[in-house]
Design an enzyme around this catalytic site. Structure first.
Site, short mmCIF file in Angstrom:
data_model
loop_
_atom_site.label_atom_id
_atom_site.label_comp_id
_atom_site.label_asym_id
_atom_site.label_seq_id
_atom_site.Cartn_x
_atom_site.Cartn_y
_atom_site.Cartn_z
N TYR A 15 0.84 -1.19 0.00
CA TYR A 15 0.00 0.00 0.00
C TYR A 15 0.88 1.26 0.00
CZ TYR A 15 -3.89 -3.03 1.01
OH TYR A 15 -4.84 -4.00 0.93
N PRO A 16 0.36 2.34 -0.57
CA PRO A 16 1.13 3.59 -0.66
C PRO A 16 1.23 4.28 0.69
CG PRO A 16 -1.07 3.95 -1.51
CD PRO A 16 -0.98 2.49 -1.14
N CYS A 17 1.75 3.61 1.65
CA CYS A 17 1.83 4.21 2.98
C CYS A 17 2.84 5.35 3.00
CB CYS A 17 2.19 3.14 4.00
SG CYS A 17 3.34 1.94 3.40
N HIS A 18 3.59 5.50 1.93
CA HIS A 18 4.58 6.58 1.91
C HIS A 18 3.90 7.93 1.72
CE1 HIS A 18 4.02 5.33 -2.30
NE2 HIS A 18 4.10 6.61 -2.54
#
Length: 103
Positions: A58-61
DNA sequence: GGTGTGACTTTAT
DNA sequence: GATAAAGCCACAC
């Protein structure tokens, strides 16, 4: 979202909110927490989000703290954000005024 | 089933 | 503007 790897609905909702963050934008943990229904879950988001990678990619960044600072000890996050057009400062922080996700 | 913990937020000094 | 303290809640062990 078909593969239900997650057993916890909370985590599922958090990740869903994170996925809604458009490229080139970032959101705060508090914001995500609010979207998930609990404003106080900001801490949870951080902790759970860290494990989110373990649950799936997931694009947790795109998630930063209220000060726009990136996760400590995670130098890669900076690179990922820059790749999306987000200007990251030297102190690993981003301009929330410009890049914070307009919910 | 209880304890520790954290990538946070807000308010107050 | 910086620093301190308290609140908060679900997950992992």
């Amino acid at each position: 979202m078909k593969t239900k790897i997650l057993q916890e609905d909370l985590i599922y909702e958090i990740l869903s909110a994170v996925e809604e963050i458009p490229e080139g934008k970032v959101a705060t943990y508090g914001q995500i927490a609010r979207l998930t229904g609990r404003e106080k879950n900001a801490r949870l988001v951080g902790k759970v989000l860290s494990m989110a990678q373990y649950y799936g990619s997931y694009p947790c960044h795109r998630v930063v703290n209220h000060a726009g600072r990136l996760a400590p000890g995670w130098a890669e996050q900076r690179f990922l954000l820059e790749a999306e057009g987000v200007a990251v400062k030297d102190n690993n922080s981003v301009d929330l005024k410009k890049y914070q996700w307009n919910c």
